[in-house]
Enzyme design. Structure first.
Site, short mmCIF file in Angstrom:
data_model
loop_
_atom_site.label_atom_id
_atom_site.label_comp_id
_atom_site.label_asym_id
_atom_site.label_seq_id
_atom_site.Cartn_x
_atom_site.Cartn_y
_atom_site.Cartn_z
CG ASP A 1 -1.99 -1.06 1.18
OD1 ASP A 1 -1.81 -2.05 0.42
OD2 ASP A 1 -3.00 -0.93 1.90
CE LYS B 1 -5.11 1.97 2.55
NZ LYS B 1 -4.04 1.20 3.20
CE LYS C 1 -6.88 -1.24 2.71
NZ LYS C 1 -5.54 -1.75 3.01
#
Lengths: 288, 300, 475
Positions: free
Chosen positions: B137, B200, B236
C-alpha cells in the site's frame, strides 16, 4: 388664412417598422367628435394582424435580449421625440377626443411623462420582482422576471393617446413586443405615435399598430397561437368573455379590463408591468 | 504534458450531485438474509490493520490470530482478506498467517506522508516485499500532485510497481489532502494509468479519511476503466469505517456503482481495525436474534 | 449475487380506515355523491371507500368557506393566522411517517420519496407560508394587499399531499378560505390533512376538502361564490377551465403539463448528469409535470452518455412502493398505464429505438419498466406529447444554438435542465430557455422559497416564494 393648400396626411398601418396600407385595400373614415371628416384610416384585416404577429415575434429575440439600460434609453427617447411633436399630438388628441385644447395639453403631457415613468422601470423591474431564493439545500437559486413574449393589446377606445401609451409602454418596457389594435374611432394619435416610434430607436416590430374594426380584428389576435398574452383594455364589453375564451386555447395570459375605462391620468402602479412577465427560477448547486 | 491534458479533460465531478447520490444510496435498507450475507462478505473484504508507532510483535501476532479466526466460537465466520502492517512487522505477520491464505499487506513509501526520497521509498517497498508482503500500500506524493507535477507522481507509481515484483500494488491517494472530487478523479485515473492494482482512499492518518462520496468517485473510475480497457481494478476505502451499518453502505455503493463483480476481495477491501468486531457482533445479533456486546468478541 | 431482502415499511402505520368522509365546515360528513373506491395501484386492492361531493355539497362548502372568510379568517390579524398555519406544519411533521405510508399506498410512489420528499416538503410549505401571513405588506405588492375571498382548488394525483400543501398554505397565509378537491384516485392524504386541520383548531369552513371526480372539480371552479381558482393538472383540462371562466372575473392560476428538455453539453459532469437524468424522468415514475422527459445530448458524448444511462437505469429497483429500497413504484392507475403504453407503442411505430430496463416487474399491480428511446426526432409524438410516465426520449444536438432551439420547440415551458461545467454557458442557456424553472447541474429540486410555474401552455402564475403570493392577493 394661408392660400396654400396643406398636404393631407395618409394614415397607414405600422408593421415591422414599415408603414403598409392594409393588405385588404380597405380604409374607413375617421371623424371628429362632432362628426366632421378627419381622415381616412387603413381598415386592417386579419391578415394584417397575422403579419403584425410575425413582425412582433421576429423582433422579440432582439428586444427581450437588449439590456434593460438600453430599453430604458429607447423608451426615454420616445418621450423626447413626443415632446418635440407635442403640438401635433395636442391638436390630434383634441380633434379625436373632442376635448378642449387645455385638456389635450395636459393629456399629451401626461402621455409624455408616462413614457418617462416606464423608461425608468426597465432596469428596476428585475430588482423589484426578482429574488434570491434561500432554499434549504446547497443550491444557489434565483428568480428573475422575463418578458412573456408577444402581447396582443386592444388599446383603450376613449383615451386615444394617453390610454394607448399607458398600455403599450409597460408591455415593451419589460421586453415584450406588441401587436396593438387601436381605438377604432380614434386611431389617429396612434398612427402619429407610430411615426414617432419609427423615428425613435424602438426597433421595427417591437410595436405594431393596426387600425380598423376592433370587433373584426380582436378575435384573430385572441386566438392566434403565436400570441402569448392579451390585454383586453379596449375590448368591447360584449366581446370580453369570448376573447378570453379564445385566449384559453393556447393558455394566454389575459389582462382583463374594468367595466368602464379607467382614468388614465391617475398615476400607474406596477400591475401592468407584472401582468406580462414570467418568473423564471434558476437553480445551481454550490460546491467545490 | 499529454498526461496533464488527459487528466484535466476528464469530466468534472459535481460535489452536490455526487454527495446526494451517495446519501441516496446510503438509505438502502439491508435486512435479514441479505444483511447476514453482507456481513460475511464484509468480513472477507477486511484488510485488518494496525499501523501504530506502538505496534509490537505481540500486537501483530494477536491481530493475525484474529484475522485467521475472527470469532473463535464460530468457525464458520470467514477469514479476513489480509492483514495490513508496517514493513518491519511484515515478517512477523507472514509467519503468523502462514498457510491461511491471508494476504500480507504492507504500507510503504515513507507512509503516511510520502515525504522522502525516491530511493528510500523504493527501498522501503523492496524491504516489505522481501519480508513477505504480498500487497504493498503505497502513498502518492500529494505535494507533487497538488502542484501539478503529474508526471512525477506517475513515474513514482511506475517505479514502485516495478519494485513490488509479484506483490499487488494499492495506491493510496490520501483523498483528505486532495480535497476536491475533481482531484480524486484525476488521481484515480493517474494511479490506474500507472499500473496500480487498487486505488485506496486514505492512510487513516488524515481526516477526513474514507467517505462514501469519495468512494463513489473512485468506483466510477474503476468501472470506467473496465469499460474502456476490459481490465478490473480494485478500490479500498480505509479509515473511519467503524461499524456494520457503514460497511453495508459501502457494499451497496460497490454493488450499484461499480457492479456486483466488484464484491470480491480481489477488487474491494476495507482498510479497518475496529470494524471487524462490530461486524462480528452484528453477525451474532442476526443469528441469535438478540444484540451482542463487546465482551463477547475478542479485543486483540 | 447479493440480493436485497424485502424491506417493506409496515402498512399498519398508515392507520388506514375502511371509509373516509369529506371535510366540510369543520366536520367530516357524508357527501351525497357516489362514493368512490380508492385502489392501491401496486396491488389493485381497494384501500378504502371515500364519500364524494355532489353539486349541493360543493355549494354548501363554498358557502361555509364564505362564512368563514367573512366572519373569521378574512379579518383575523395575520399574526394569528400565522400561528394556525405553523400548527399545521408541525402536525404534518409529527404524523410524517403515517402520511408517507398512506401516500405510498394510495398513490404508488416509493416510500423513500413520500418519506424524504413529499411529506417533508409539504410541511415546509406550511411553515414557510405561515411566516408570510403577517408580512404581506412587505411582499412588494403594495402596502396592504387584501385577500381574494374563497379559493376553489383542484389538484392532481401525482403529489397528493404536497399539491394540497402548495395550494392551501399560500391561500391561508394570504387570508383566503379554501375549498379543495383532491384527485379521484388519491384522496386519502388530503383527508388526513383535513384531520390535522381540525386538530389544529382552524375555524370551521376555513378549509373544506371535497373528494370527487372531474365533475366535482368543474362544479367547484365554476361556482359563483368562488373568487379564485387554482388548478394543477393536465393542459387539456386547464384550457377547459380557463375557457369556462372567461368573462367571470375570477382570478385564475394554472399549473399544467410539460415536456422539459434536459440538455447535456459535452463538458458536463457526466456521472452527475446521469443521476440528474434518472431523477428527472424516473422520479415518481415520471408522473411529474416538470419531468425531464426529453434528453437533449450533444452528439459528441451521446454514445458514452447513453451507455452510462442504460447501465444506471438497469440498477433501478421497481416494485413494492412500501419497500424502502424501491426506486420506481407503481403507475397510479390503469388508465395512466394504458396511456403510457399507447405512447410507447407510437414511439416504436414511429421508428425510435426502444430500450427497456431489464429489471423484473411485479406480477400484479400497475407497473411499467423504465424505458429509454434513442434516435428520437422532434416530430415524433414521444418528443412532443407529455407521457407522464417512466419513459425518456433521447434526442441529440450539435451546437448550443441548436440545443436551445430544440429545447424551446414546444408549446410547453415548465422546466428545463442544463448540464455543463462552464459557468458562462449555464447562464447563457438559462437565459435562453423559455421555461419557468431551469435546473443547472441538478434537476427536480423544489423549495417553498423558490417560485415554480410555467411559460406558455404550461400555465400561468407561480407557486412558492414572494411571487407565489400574488396568486392569492387582490393586487
Amino acid at each position: 388664412m394661408s392660400d396654400r393648400l396643406s398636404v393631407a396626411k395618409t394614415y397607414k398601418l405600422y408593421i415591422g417598422g414599415a408603414f403598409p396600407r392594409s393588405e385588404s385595400g380597405r380604409s374607413y373614415v375617421v371623424r371628429d367628435s362632432k362628426g366632421g371628416f378627419l381622415a381616412n384610416a387603413a381598415q386592417g384585416s386579419r391578415k394584417d394582424v397575422r403579419e403584425a404577429v410575425v413582425a412582433a415575434r421576429k423582433a422579440f429575440g432582439g428586444w427581450s435580449g437588449a439590456t434593460a439600460y438600453n430599453r430604458g434609453q429607447v423608451l426615454y427617447r420616445v418621450a423626447e421625440l413626443l415632446e418635440g411633436r407635442r403640438e401635433q399630438f395636442i391638436a390630434e388628441t383634441a380633434a379625436s377626443e373632442g376635448i378642449a385644447t387645455k385638456k389635450a395639453q395636459s393629456t399629451v403631457d401626461a402621455a409624455i411623462d408616462r413614457w418617462v415613468w416606464y423608461a425608468g422601470w426597465t432596469d428596476k423591474i428585475a430588482t423589484v420582482l426578482g429574488a434570491s431564493n434561500p432554499v434549504a439545500g446547497p443550491y444557489f437559486s434565483f428568480s428573475v422576471p422575463e418578458p412573456t413574449g408577444v402581447v396582443g393589446v386592444l388599446a383603450p377606445q376613449a383615451s386615444s393617446l394617453l390610454g394607448l401609451v399607458s398600455v403599450v409602454a409597460p408591455v415593451i418596457a419589460t421586453g415584450n413586443t406588441a401587436v396593438v389594435i387601436t381605438s377604432q374611432d380614434r386611431p389617429l394619435p396612434a398612427i402619429t405615435l407610430s411615426e414617432v416610434l419609427a423615428t425613435s430607436d424602438v426597433p421595427g416590430g417591437v410595436v405594431n399598430i393596426v387600425t380598423g374594426r376592433t370587433a373584426e380584428l380582436a378575435p384573430w389576435l385572441a386566438s392566434h397561437a403565436d400570441v402569448n398574452a392579451l390585454d383586453l383594455a379596449g375590448a368591447p364589453e360584449s366581446m370580453r368573455a369570448e376573447l378570453e375564451g379564445a385566449a384559453a386555447d393556447t393558455v394566454k395570459r389575459v389582462l382583463r379590463a374594468r367595466a368602464t375605462e379607467p382614468d388614465w391620468t391617475a398615476q400607474p402602479d406596477m400591475s401592468r408591468l407584472r401582468a406580462f412577465v414570467e418568473s423564471k427560477t434558476v437553480w445551481h448547486p454550490m460546491g467545490v | 504534458m499529454s498526461l496533464r491534458r488527459f487528466l484535466h479533460g476528464l469530466p468534472g465531478v459535481d460535489q452536490v450531485g455526487v454527495e446526494q447520490r451517495a446519501a441516496g444510496l446510503a438509505t438502502r435498507s439491508i435486512k435479514k438474509a441479505s444483511k447476514l450475507q453482507a456481513i460475511d462478505t464484509a468480513i472477507g473484504l477486511v484488510d485488518l490493520t494496525t499501523l501504530e508507532g506502538a505496534d509490537t510483535v505481540g500486537k501483530v501476532r494477536s491481530l493475525c490470530a484474529k484475522a485467521r479466526r475472527p470469532d473463535p466460537e464460530r468457525p464458520d465466520v470467514p477469514r479476513v482478506a489480509a492483514v495490513c502492517v508496517y514493513p518491519d512487522m511484515v515478517a512477523t505477520a507472514a509467519a503468523a498467517t502462514a498457510g491461511s491464505g491471508i494476504d500480507i499487506a504492507s504500507v510503504a513509501t515513507a507512509f503516511p506522508s510520502g515525504r522522502s526520497t525516491r530511493e528510500i521509498k523504493l527501498a522501503d517497498t523492496r524491504f516489505a516485499v522481501e519480508s513477505g508482503a504480498t500487497e504493498v500500500d503505497m502513498v502518492i506524493d500529494r505535494g507533487a500532485f497538488l502542484s501539478g507535477q503529474y508526471g512525477r507522481v506517475f513515474d513514482e507509481i511506475v517505479a514502485v510497481r516495478e519494485a513490488c515484483g509479484q506483490a499487488h500494488l494499492k495506491v493510496i491517494l490520501e483523498t483528505g489532502e486532495l480535497v476536491t472530487y475533481d482531484n480524486v478523479r484525476r488521481a484515480s485515473w493517474l494511479a490506474l494509468l500507472a499500473g496500480g492494482d487498487f486505488i485506496k482512499t486514505s492512510t487513516g492518518k488524515v481526516s477526513p479519511a474514507a467517505t462514501l462520496p469519495v468512494t463513489h468517485v473512485m468506483l466510477q473510475a474503476v468501472r470506467d476503466w473496465h469499460t474502456q480497457t476490459g481490465e478490473h481494478r480494485g478500490v479500498k476505502p480505509a479509515g473511519g469505517i467503524r461499524n456494520t451499518k457503514d460497511a453495508i453502505r459501502y457494499l451497496v455503493a460497490v454493488n450499484e456503482v461499480a457492479g456486483p463483480d466488484w464484491l470480491t476481495s480481489k477488487l474491494f477491501r476495507f482498510g479497518a481495525s475496529s470494524l471487524l468486531n462490530d461486524l462480528l457482533m452484528q453477525r451474532r445479533a442476526q443469528l441469535e436474534g438478540h444484540y451482542s456486546g463487546p465482551d463477547y468478541v475478542t479485543v486483540d | 449475487m447479493w440480493e436485497y431482502a424485502p424491506a417493506p415499511e409496515n402498512r399498519d402505520i398508515a392507520n388506514l380506515k375502511p371509509s373516509y368522509r369529506m371535510f366540510l365546515d369543520g366536520e367530516f360528513v357524508e357527501g351525497a355523491g357516489e362514493p368512490l373506491k380508492t385502489v392501491n395501484p401496486a396491488t389493485e386492492e381497494v384501500l378504502a371507500e371515500v364519500s364524494t361531493a355532489d353539486k349541493n355539497d360543493v355549494d354548501r362548502a363554498v358557502k361555509a368557506a364564505r362564512r368563514a372568510y367573512d366572519r373569521v379568517w378574512g379579518k383575523m390579524p395575520g399574526a394569528e393566522r400565522a400561528k394556525y398555519i405553523y400548527r399545521i406544519a408541525r402536525m404534518i411533521a409529527e404524523r410524517a411517517r403515517e402520511l408517507a405510508v398512506l401516500e405510498s399506498l394510495d398513490n404508488g410512489k416509493p416510500i423513500k420519496e413520500s418519506r424524504d420528499v413529499d411529506v417533508p416538503t409539504a410541511s415546509a410549505h406550511f411553515f414557510y407560508h405561515a411566516g408570510w401571513a403577517d408580512k404581506l405588506g412587505y411582499a412588494g405588492l403594495g402596502p396592504d394587499p387584501r385577500p381574494l375571498g374563497v379559493a376553489g382548488q383542484v389538484i392532481p394525483w401525482n403529489f397528493p399531499l404536497l399539491m394540497a400543501a402548495w395550494k392551501i398554505a399560500p391561500a391561508l397565509a394570504c387570508g383566503n378560505t379554501v375549498v379543495l378537491k383532491p384527485a379521484e384516485t388519491t384522496p386519502l392524504t388530503a383527508l388526513v390533512l383535513a384531520e390535522i386541520i381540525q386538530q389544529a383548531e382552524l375555524p370551521p369552513g376555513v378549509v373544506n376538502i371535497l373528494p370527487g371526480a372531474g365533475d366535482v372539480g368543474a362544479e367547484l371552479v365554476s361556482h359563483a361564490g368562488v373568487d379564485k381558482v387554482a388548478f394543477t393538472g393536465s393542459t387539456d383540462v386547464g384550457k377547459l377551465i380557463q375557457r369556462s371562466l372567461a368573462g367571470k372575473g375570477k382570478k385564475v392560476t394554472l399549473e399544467l403539463g410539460g415536456k422539459a428538455a434536459n440538455v447535456v453539453f459535452d463538458d458536463a459532469p457526466l456521472d452527475q448528469a446521469v443521476e440528474g437524468i434518472v431523477n428527472g424522468i424516473f422520479f415518481n415514475q415520471g408522473h411529474v409535470c416538470c419531468a425531464g422527459s426529453r434528453l437533449l445530448v450533444q452528439e459528441s458524448v451521446a454514445d458514452e452518455l447513453i451507455e452510462k444511462l442504460h447501465a444506471r437505469v438497469s440498477t433501478l429497483r421497481i416494485g413494492d412502493p412500501l419497500d424502502k429500497n424501491t426506486d420506481v413504484g407503481a403507475i397510479n392507475s390503469r388508465e395512466q398505464l394504458t396511456k403510457i403504453t399507447e405512447l410507447v407503442e407510437s414511439g416504436e411505430s414511429e421508428g425510435a429505438e426502444k430500450w427497456v430496463s431489464p429489471c423484473p416487474l411485479p406480477d400484479k399491480g400497475f407497473f411499467f419498466a423504465p424505458t429509454v428511446f434513442s434516435g428520437v426526432s422532434q416530430a415524433m409524438r414521444i418528443a412532443r406529447e407529455e407521457i407522464f410516465g417512466p419513459v425518456l426520449s433521447v434526442l441529440t444536438f450539435r451546437t448550443p444554438d441548436e440545443a436551445i432551439a430544440k429545447a424551446n420547440n414546444t408549446p410547453y415551458g415548465l422546466s428545463a435542465g442544463i448540464w455543463t461545467e462552464k459557468g458562462s454557458r449555464i447562464l447563457w442557456a438559462a437565459n435562453k430557455l423559455r421555461a419557468g424553472v431551469v435546473w443547472a447541474n441538478t434537476f427536480n429540486r423544489f423549495d417553498p422559497t423558490a417560485p415554480f410555474g410555467g411559460y406558455q401552455e404550461s400555465g400561468f402564475g407561480r407557486e412558492g416564494g414572494r411571487t407565489g403570493l400574488e396568486a392569492y392577493l387582490d393586487v
